[in-house]
Scaffold this motif. Structure first.
Motif, short mmCIF file in Angstrom:
data_model
loop_
_atom_site.label_atom_id
_atom_site.label_comp_id
_atom_site.label_asym_id
_atom_site.label_seq_id
_atom_site.Cartn_x
_atom_site.Cartn_y
_atom_site.Cartn_z
N PHE A 164 0.83 -1.21 0.00
CA PHE A 164 0.00 0.00 0.00
C PHE A 164 0.86 1.26 0.00
O PHE A 164 0.56 2.24 -0.69
CB PHE A 164 -0.93 0.00 1.21
N LEU A 165 1.96 1.24 0.78
CA LEU A 165 2.86 2.39 0.80
C LEU A 165 3.47 2.63 -0.57
O LEU A 165 3.57 3.77 -1.04
CB LEU A 165 3.97 2.17 1.84
N THR A 166 3.88 1.55 -1.22
CA THR A 166 4.45 1.67 -2.56
C THR A 166 3.44 2.27 -3.52
O THR A 166 3.76 3.17 -4.31
CB THR A 166 4.89 0.29 -3.08
N ALA A 171 1.63 6.68 -6.76
CA ALA A 171 0.48 7.41 -7.32
C ALA A 171 0.50 8.89 -6.98
O ALA A 171 -0.18 9.68 -7.64
CB ALA A 171 -0.81 6.78 -6.80
N SER A 172 1.29 9.29 -5.98
CA SER A 172 1.31 10.69 -5.57
C SER A 172 1.93 11.60 -6.63
O SER A 172 1.65 12.78 -6.69
CB SER A 172 2.08 10.83 -4.26
N ALA A 182 7.84 6.81 -8.85
CA ALA A 182 7.94 5.35 -8.99
C ALA A 182 9.16 4.80 -8.26
O ALA A 182 9.09 3.77 -7.58
CB ALA A 182 7.99 4.97 -10.47
N VAL A 183 10.28 5.51 -8.37
CA VAL A 183 11.50 5.06 -7.71
C VAL A 183 11.35 5.17 -6.19
O VAL A 183 11.69 4.23 -5.45
CB VAL A 183 12.71 5.89 -8.18
N TRP A 184 10.81 6.30 -5.71
CA TRP A 184 10.66 6.48 -4.27
C TRP A 184 9.66 5.49 -3.69
O TRP A 184 9.83 5.01 -2.57
CB TRP A 184 10.23 7.91 -3.95
#
Length: 201
Positions: A164-166, A171-172, A182-184
């Motif tokens: 969920f965190l990923t 998506a942010s 995407a990397v973060w």
């Protein structure tokens, strides 16, 4: 694809590569990391979510890299697994039988080449469509695959928080230090998985 000729047809133009230490450090290395994190890795994840867990990862990345190397002098240096295309071609919508979905992949390749030939007309047509409409159409095409991927990612309780965190960070759309969300998202999600495993007895 090089300059557009009169009438909107694309033409191939050879661009001789120039190798410099500065270019390798400031351009090639960051783009390689971004390529692996934002295209190759999501593409593999989509294939897994669509039921192609037996597909070996290394040959896919190796051959897409070879294709990228060969096409780079013509401007197509980003030949990757393309997560969006993989999501469309590998999903149930392309064919009910997973063994027959390769036809969708070949069809996507054919139409990509066709779009490249008629790039001028395509760009003009897309530019005439309001941006929100284009975004809505792209989103609708990925609804089913997105739901399948999210369901598969959240199914395992042990990695649910990390998944969920990923998803949330990716998506942010946040960009930090010149690196995209995407990397973060992958780094934070992977870090949470590592911390959880360390704390687990």
């Amino acid at each position: 694809m090089g300059p557009l000729t009169g009438g909107g047809l694309g033409t191939l133009v050879w661009t001789t590569p120039e190798f410099t230490v500065r270019g390798l450090l400031t351009l090639a290395l960051p783009l390689t990391v971004l390529n692996l994190a934002s295209q190759q890795l999501p593409g593999v994840a989509v294939l897994r979510a669509c039921g192609f867990a037996r597909v070996p990862t290394s040959p896919l990345i190796t051959w897409s890299g070879v294709a990228s190397l060969l096409s780079a002098p013509f401007g197509a240096h980003t030949t990757t697994l393309a997560a969006i295309t993989a999501a469309i071609a590998a999903g149930e919508e392309s064919h009910a039988d997973p063994e027959r979905r390769w036809v969708a992949g070949l069809s996507a390749a054919f139409f990509y080449l066709l779009l490249g030939v008629f790039a001028g007309w395509v760009v003009g047509a897309v530019a005439a469509v309001p941006a929100p409409v284009v975004a809505a159409l792209a989103g609708l095409a990925l609804v089913s695959t997105t739901l399948t991927s999210v369901t598969a990612a959240l199914a395992d309780e042990r990695g649910r928080e990390a998944a969920f965190l990923t998803l949330a960070v990716t998506a942010s759309g946040v960009t930090f230090l010149g690196v995209g969300s995407a990397v973060w998202g992958l780094l934070l999600g992977g870090g949470l998985v590592w911390v959880s495993r360390q704390r687990r007895p």
